[in-house]
Design a protein around this motif. Structure first.
Motif, PDB file in Angstrom:
ATOM      1  N   ASN A  34     -40.424 128.511 106.478  1.00  0.00           N
ATOM      2  CA  ASN A  34     -39.361 127.510 106.274  1.00  0.00           C
ATOM      3  C   ASN A  34     -39.964 126.106 106.307  1.00  0.00           C
ATOM      4  OD1 ASN A  34     -39.890 126.850 108.888  1.00  0.00           O
ATOM      5  ND2 ASN A  34     -38.072 127.855 109.749  1.00  0.00           N
ATOM      6  N   VAL A  35     -39.114 125.119 106.205  1.00  0.00           N
ATOM      7  CA  VAL A  35     -39.610 123.734 106.127  1.00  0.00           C
ATOM      8  C   VAL A  35     -40.408 123.339 107.364  1.00  0.00           C
ATOM      9  CG1 VAL A  35     -37.790 122.912 104.597  1.00  0.00           C
ATOM     10  CG2 VAL A  35     -37.431 122.852 107.070  1.00  0.00           C
ATOM     11  N   GLN A  36     -40.225 124.118 108.415  1.00  0.00           N
ATOM     12  CA  GLN A  36     -40.977 123.794 109.638  1.00  0.00           C
ATOM     13  C   GLN A  36     -42.379 124.407 109.574  1.00  0.00           C
ATOM     14  OE1 GLN A  36     -38.803 121.977 110.973  1.00  0.00           O
ATOM     15  NE2 GLN A  36     -36.970 122.906 110.070  1.00  0.00           N
ATOM     16  N   GLY A  37     -42.640 125.158 108.480  1.00  0.00           N
ATOM     17  CA  GLY A  37     -43.948 125.802 108.407  1.00  0.00           C
ATOM     18  C   GLY A  37     -44.015 127.050 109.268  1.00  0.00           C
ATOM     19  N   GLU A  38     -42.821 127.460 109.790  1.00  0.00           N
ATOM     20  CA  GLU A  38     -42.791 128.660 110.639  1.00  0.00           C
ATOM     21  C   GLU A  38     -42.488 129.876 109.757  1.00  0.00           C
ATOM     22  OE1 GLU A  38     -40.676 126.210 114.347  1.00  0.00           O
ATOM     23  OE2 GLU A  38     -39.515 127.364 112.879  1.00  0.00           O
ATOM     24  N   THR A  39     -43.060 131.029 110.101  1.00  0.00           N
ATOM     25  CA  THR A  39     -42.719 132.246 109.365  1.00  0.00           C
ATOM     26  C   THR A  39     -41.270 132.613 109.632  1.00  0.00           C
ATOM     27  OG1 THR A  39     -44.961 133.029 109.665  1.00  0.00           O
ATOM     28  CG2 THR A  39     -43.317 134.689 109.065  1.00  0.00           C
ATOM     29  N   GLN A  40     -40.508 132.738 108.565  1.00  0.00           N
ATOM     30  CA  GLN A  40     -39.078 133.017 108.747  1.00  0.00           C
ATOM     31  C   GLN A  40     -38.863 134.477 109.092  1.00  0.00           C
ATOM     32  OE1 GLN A  40     -37.507 131.062 105.008  1.00  0.00           O
ATOM     33  NE2 GLN A  40     -35.819 130.632 106.402  1.00  0.00           N
ATOM     34  N   GLN A  41     -38.121 134.678 110.138  1.00  0.00           N
ATOM     35  CA  GLN A  41     -37.685 136.036 110.462  1.00  0.00           C
ATOM     36  C   GLN A  41     -36.575 136.380 109.481  1.00  0.00           C
ATOM     37  OE1 GLN A  41     -38.852 137.770 113.083  1.00  0.00           O
ATOM     38  NE2 GLN A  41     -39.986 136.190 114.196  1.00  0.00           N
ATOM     39  N   LYS A  42     -36.422 137.625 109.132  1.00  0.00           N
ATOM     40  CA  LYS A  42     -35.345 137.980 108.211  1.00  0.00           C
ATOM     41  C   LYS A  42     -33.971 137.543 108.746  1.00  0.00           C
ATOM     42  CE  LYS A  42     -37.737 141.960 106.158  1.00  0.00           C
ATOM     43  NZ  LYS A  42     -37.799 143.426 106.113  1.00  0.00           N
ATOM     44  N   LEU A  43     -33.766 137.618 110.041  1.00  0.00           N
ATOM     45  CA  LEU A  43     -32.464 137.245 110.584  1.00  0.00           C
ATOM     46  C   LEU A  43     -32.199 135.753 110.379  1.00  0.00           C
ATOM     47  CD1 LEU A  43     -31.883 139.195 113.898  1.00  0.00           C
ATOM     48  CD2 LEU A  43     -30.347 139.028 111.939  1.00  0.00           C
ATOM     49  N   ASP A  44     -33.279 134.945 110.397  1.00  0.00           N
ATOM     50  CA  ASP A  44     -33.097 133.521 110.100  1.00  0.00           C
ATOM     51  C   ASP A  44     -32.453 133.353 108.746  1.00  0.00           C
ATOM     52  OD1 ASP A  44     -34.236 132.429 112.353  1.00  0.00           O
ATOM     53  OD2 ASP A  44     -36.225 132.222 111.500  1.00  0.00           O
ATOM     54  N   VAL A  45     -33.008 134.074 107.784  1.00  0.00           N
ATOM     55  CA  VAL A  45     -32.536 133.949 106.402  1.00  0.00           C
ATOM     56  C   VAL A  45     -31.081 134.411 106.299  1.00  0.00           C
ATOM     57  CG1 VAL A  45     -32.917 134.740 104.034  1.00  0.00           C
ATOM     58  CG2 VAL A  45     -34.875 134.275 105.520  1.00  0.00           C
ATOM     59  N   ILE A  46     -30.787 135.538 106.932  1.00  0.00           N
ATOM     60  CA  ILE A  46     -29.421 136.083 106.892  1.00  0.00           C
ATOM     61  C   ILE A  46     -28.445 135.119 107.552  1.00  0.00           C
ATOM     62  CG2 ILE A  46     -27.952 137.924 107.793  1.00  0.00           C
ATOM     63  CD1 ILE A  46     -30.436 139.782 107.521  1.00  0.00           C
ATOM     64  N   ALA A  47     -28.817 134.613 108.710  1.00  0.00           N
ATOM     65  CA  ALA A  47     -27.923 133.684 109.427  1.00  0.00           C
ATOM     66  C   ALA A  47     -27.682 132.428 108.611  1.00  0.00           C
ATOM     67  CB  ALA A  47     -28.536 133.338 110.780  1.00  0.00           C
ATOM     68  N   ASN A  48     -28.740 131.917 108.000  1.00  0.00           N
ATOM     69  CA  ASN A  48     -28.587 130.691 107.203  1.00  0.00           C
ATOM     70  C   ASN A  48     -27.681 130.921 106.003  1.00  0.00           C
ATOM     71  OD1 ASN A  48     -29.329 127.919 106.790  1.00  0.00           O
ATOM     72  ND2 ASN A  48     -30.594 128.608 105.076  1.00  0.00           N
ATOM     73  N   GLN A  49     -27.925 132.019 105.290  1.00  0.00           N
ATOM     74  CA  GLN A  49     -27.094 132.306 104.104  1.00  0.00           C
ATOM     75  C   GLN A  49     -25.632 132.521 104.505  1.00  0.00           C
ATOM     76  OE1 GLN A  49     -27.986 131.843 101.076  1.00  0.00           O
ATOM     77  NE2 GLN A  49     -30.058 131.340 101.773  1.00  0.00           N
ATOM     78  N   THR A  50     -25.428 133.182 105.640  1.00  0.00           N
ATOM     79  CA  THR A  50     -24.052 133.450 106.098  1.00  0.00           C
ATOM     80  C   THR A  50     -23.309 132.147 106.371  1.00  0.00           C
ATOM     81  OG1 THR A  50     -24.795 135.530 107.081  1.00  0.00           O
ATOM     82  CG2 THR A  50     -22.685 134.649 107.850  1.00  0.00           C
ATOM     83  N   LEU A  51     -23.965 131.238 107.068  1.00  0.00           N
ATOM     84  CA  LEU A  51     -23.302 129.960 107.370  1.00  0.00           C
ATOM     85  C   LEU A  51     -23.053 129.158 106.100  1.00  0.00           C
ATOM     86  CD1 LEU A  51     -25.134 129.162 110.672  1.00  0.00           C
ATOM     87  CD2 LEU A  51     -22.658 128.948 110.376  1.00  0.00           C
ATOM     88  N   LEU A  52     -24.026 129.134 105.191  1.00  0.00           N
ATOM     89  CA  LEU A  52     -23.841 128.375 103.948  1.00  0.00           C
ATOM     90  C   LEU A  52     -22.660 128.928 103.154  1.00  0.00           C
ATOM     91  CD1 LEU A  52     -27.590 128.005 102.814  1.00  0.00           C
ATOM     92  CD2 LEU A  52     -26.081 126.173 103.673  1.00  0.00           C
ATOM     93  N   GLN A  53     -22.529 130.254 103.127  1.00  0.00           N
ATOM     94  CA  GLN A  53     -21.416 130.856 102.366  1.00  0.00           C
ATOM     95  C   GLN A  53     -20.070 130.615 103.063  1.00  0.00           C
ATOM     96  OE1 GLN A  53     -22.806 134.908 102.076  1.00  0.00           O
ATOM     97  NE2 GLN A  53     -24.482 134.316 100.704  1.00  0.00           N
ATOM     98  N   CYS A  54     -20.028 130.822 104.388  1.00  0.00           N
ATOM     99  CA  CYS A  54     -18.742 130.717 105.106  1.00  0.00           C
ATOM    100  C   CYS A  54     -18.255 129.266 105.198  1.00  0.00           C
ATOM    101  CB  CYS A  54     -18.864 131.296 106.510  1.00  0.00           C
ATOM    102  SG  CYS A  54     -19.096 133.069 106.518  1.00  0.00           S
ATOM    103  N   LEU A  55     -19.194 128.326 105.168  1.00  0.00           N
ATOM    104  CA  LEU A  55     -18.788 126.916 105.233  1.00  0.00           C
ATOM    105  C   LEU A  55     -18.592 126.335 103.844  1.00  0.00           C
ATOM    106  CD1 LEU A  55     -21.060 125.769 108.180  1.00  0.00           C
ATOM    107  CD2 LEU A  55     -18.557 125.691 108.136  1.00  0.00           C
ATOM    108  N   GLY A  56     -19.329 126.875 102.878  1.00  0.00           N
ATOM    109  CA  GLY A  56     -19.249 126.340 101.518  1.00  0.00           C
ATOM    110  C   GLY A  56     -17.901 126.606 100.862  1.00  0.00           C
ATOM    111  N   ASN A  57     -17.123 127.559 101.392  1.00  0.00           N
ATOM    112  CA  ASN A  57     -15.833 127.868 100.753  1.00  0.00           C
ATOM    113  C   ASN A  57     -14.644 127.350 101.563  1.00  0.00           C
ATOM    114  OD1 ASN A  57     -15.352 129.536 102.910  1.00  0.00           O
ATOM    115  ND2 ASN A  57     -15.846 131.426 101.834  1.00  0.00           N
ATOM    116  N   ARG A  58     -14.906 126.415 102.483  1.00  0.00           N
ATOM    117  CA  ARG A  58     -13.792 125.891 103.303  1.00  0.00           C
ATOM    118  C   ARG A  58     -12.916 124.909 102.533  1.00  0.00           C
ATOM    119  NH1 ARG A  58     -12.630 129.297 107.183  1.00  0.00           N
ATOM    120  NH2 ARG A  58     -13.687 130.689 105.741  1.00  0.00           N
TER     121      ARG A  58
END
Ligand code: P6P
Length: 331
Positions: free
Chosen positions: A62-86
């Motif tokens: 990710n932008v922090q240069g840290e190896t992304q855990q799969k859960l990071d990706v899932i959590a991020n996508q979930t928040l973007l989707q659930c907030l993007g349709n408010r």
């Protein structure tokens, strides 16, 4: 024993908004329900992490240069989707995204910015240690302009902030500037129920929370403060508790009192924690619970942001403990 069902977080948010803004349309409550919905999905993923082989890095960094855990990706996508349709969120900014994400349909008219760390402490997932989602909500005037103007607002301008800690239970803690309230997820009905109303941090604690491996590189005042707590001359015995997951370490400090510290270190001379989506929401909660949050010299909520991912030292906790730290740092 309650003779009526416990209050859900959605009811609490709605009643709080109506009490403070009698003509509240409920749109702010609708926004917050996007966060509660997303975190229920994330909680279900975190709870099953070891079972569905989503551990291990997604192979991306990710932008922090840290190896992304799969859960990071899932959590991020979930928040973007659930907030993007408010419908009322114009811009989202995430620890996992280098730049803010504009919601095309609502960038013109949306009145809110949501900034979040989707899964803080995710490096602890593989060893089943508590992790958390941290969020901060800012207001904005509708209209087209550089989104960074709307995102880079000082912490005292937050409309709401909170976190969800995925621990022995899943708990949401939030404030809209009218106290701090905690809700525990009842998995059997999928609802966050009021369990900790108006949380108040004790004026002084008996726990300090810091990564002691960095002690030798802390500025002198911090080392004097920690030595004082360990000396037996602090008026009470202190214990050291450090999980290495900000949400878990702060949650304990919020409920039990004491002091959490991430001072400047040799590796992070400006502090490690992120101002916009870690320090500011935590600081809003700490102050609303009667505590203090500082970067060592000034109030975190008054730090002027200059970039989305900027770092800061963070010291948050009971008023007497933090004020003693600040006094020693100033000497
Ligand atoms: P250290 C987790 O990676 C995190 O961002 C926070 O959740 C936590 O408080 C901190 O870093 C721990 O950092 O250097 O002590 O491992």
């Amino acid at each position: 024993m309650h003779n009526s069902p416990l209050m859900t977080v959605e009811q609490h948010i709605l009643e709080e908004q109506r009490r403070r803004f009698p003509r509240a349309s409920g749109e702010f409550s609708w926004l917050l329900s996007g966060i509660t919905y997303a975190t229920k999905i994330i909680a279900s993923q975190v709870r099953r992490a070891g079972l569905v082989n989503i551990l291990g890095s997604a192979g991306q960094t990710n932008v922090q240069g840290e190896t992304q855990q799969k859960l990071d990706v899932i959590a991020n996508q979930t928040l973007l989707q659930c907030l993007g349709n408010r419908g009322n969120v114009a811009i989202m900014a995430s620890e996992e995204n280098e730049e803010p994400v504009m919601v095309p349909r609502d960038f013109e008219g949306g009145k809110h910015v949501v900034i979040f760390d989707p899964l803080d402490g995710s490096s602890n997932i593989d060893v089943n240690v508590s992790v958390g989602t941290i969020f901060s909500i800012l207001g904005r005037e509708p209209g087209q302009r550089d989104p960074m103007i709307d995102v880079l607002q000082s912490g005292y301008r937050q409309q709401a902030a909170g976190y969800v800690v995925y621990g022995s239970s899943t708990m949401l803690v939030y404030t809209t500037g009218n106290g701090v309230h905690g809700f525990t997820l009842d998995p059997s009905i999928g609802a966050y129920l009021l369990s900790h109303e108006n949380i108040q941090m004790p004026p002084r604690g008996n726990t300090y929370s810091v990564n002691e491996a960095n002690t030798d590189s802390f500025p002198h005042g911090y080392r004097r403060f920690l030595a004082h707590l360990r000396s037996g001359n602090a008026g009470r015995a202190y214990s050291s508790r450090y999980i290495g997951s900000l949400v878990a370490d702060f949650h304990r400090t919020l409920l039990k009192g004491g002091i959490f510290l991430y001072p400047p270190t040799k590796q992070y001379a400006g502090g490690k924690l992120r101002l916009m989506y870690e320090a500011n929401p935590i600081a809003f909660l700490a102050e609303q619970a009667g505590g203090v949050a500082t970067d060592g010299t000034r109030r975190v909520l008054e730090i002027p942001p200059t970039s989305l991912h900027q770092r800061t030292p963070l010291i948050a906790g009971s008023r007497e403990d933090v004020e003693l730290l600040m006094k020693m740092v100033a000497e």
